[in-house]
Design an enzyme around this catalytic site. Structure first.
Site, short mmCIF file in Angstrom:
data_model
loop_
_atom_site.label_atom_id
_atom_site.label_comp_id
_atom_site.label_asym_id
_atom_site.label_seq_id
_atom_site.Cartn_x
_atom_site.Cartn_y
_atom_site.Cartn_z
N LYS A 1 0.83 -1.22 0.00
CA LYS A 1 0.00 0.00 0.00
C LYS A 1 0.86 1.27 0.00
O LYS A 1 0.54 2.23 -0.68
CB LYS A 1 -0.94 0.01 1.21
N ARG B 1 -9.94 1.33 10.13
CA ARG B 1 -9.43 -0.01 10.45
C ARG B 1 -10.56 -0.98 10.80
O ARG B 1 -10.36 -2.19 10.81
CB ARG B 1 -8.45 0.04 11.64
N ARG C 1 13.19 -11.12 3.38
CA ARG C 1 13.71 -9.77 3.62
C ARG C 1 14.52 -9.73 4.91
O ARG C 1 15.59 -9.12 4.97
CB ARG C 1 12.54 -8.78 3.70
N ARG D 1 14.29 -5.32 11.56
CA ARG D 1 13.17 -4.65 12.26
C ARG D 1 12.37 -5.68 13.05
O ARG D 1 12.14 -6.80 12.58
CB ARG D 1 12.24 -3.99 11.24
N ARG E 1 0.45 -9.73 13.14
CA ARG E 1 -0.10 -8.52 12.52
C ARG E 1 -1.16 -8.90 11.47
O ARG E 1 -2.19 -8.24 11.35
CB ARG E 1 1.01 -7.70 11.86
#
Length: 200
Positions: free
Chosen positions: A13, A88, A127, A139, A150
């Site tokens: 996005k 959301r 990644r 991260r 998530r």
């Protein structure tokens, strides 16, 4: 042109929003950025949000909708905007609809980037591995475990928005698993159609 982009974390996005901003010259509105700006500016709704956050509470839907309402009155958003990270939940979507209706404006379209969640988890794992291989810090939200949680939160809270906007006749979908430029092409095709309708 007023757009909402839907899609789980990692769907692309952010990348696509940047391209829409460049093409149509409308701002990408992130609720986090808007909240911080409203608090910094000391607007009435910003002060309300600041008090809630300082007390350790979660900012209510009414406050967030108030911040969005203020932001879309600014000159750069007069021709339209992209909403990022909001709504959301279906409750937030209903509150947003009511606020826009009060202003006499409507959403142009809601575009969902459809993705394969297992493939997304694989992408994140790759990644993270590539980052670690370069000796760079990974991260915290780039680990498959955190990413899966998530995705689960997205599925529970935000995925029902697809049905909500589909029933309202606003939802269009794009295959987010295609090459980035192909996704952009599909997305722009939808948006160009809406821009023509809106006379943009």
């Amino acid at each position: 042109m007023r757009i909402i982009l839907l899609g789980p974390p990692g769907a692309g996005k952010g990348t696509q929003s940047e391209r829409i901003v460049a093409r149509f010259g409308i701002p990408q509105l992130s609720t986090g950025d808007m909240l911080r700006a409203a608090v910094a500016a000391g607007t009435p709704v910003g002060l309300e949000a600041k008090a809630v956050m300082e007390a350790g509470g979660l900012v209510s839907d009414a406050i967030v909708v108030g911040i969005v309402a203020d932001r879309i009155e600014e000159p750069d958003a007069k021709r339209g905007f992209i909403l990022d990270g909001f709504p959301r939940t279906v409750e937030q979507a209903k509150a947003l609809d009511a606020m826009l209706a009060e202003k006499g404006i409507a959403l142009s379209t809601v575009v969902e980037l459809k993705v394969d969640e297992d493939a997304l988890v694989g992408r994140i794992a790759n990644r993270a591995a590539e980052t670690a291989a370069k000796g760079l810090p990974v991260r915290k939200d780039d680990t498959p475990e955190v990413f899966r949680s998530r995705l689960e939160a997205y599925r529970a809270q935000t995925a029902p928005l697809s049905e909500y906007y589909a029933k309202a006749g606003k939802l269009e979908t794009v295959d987010g698993m295609q090459q980035i430029d192909t996704v952009t092409g599909s997305l722009m095709g939808i948006l160009e159609r809406h821009a023509e309708t809106a006379g943009a």
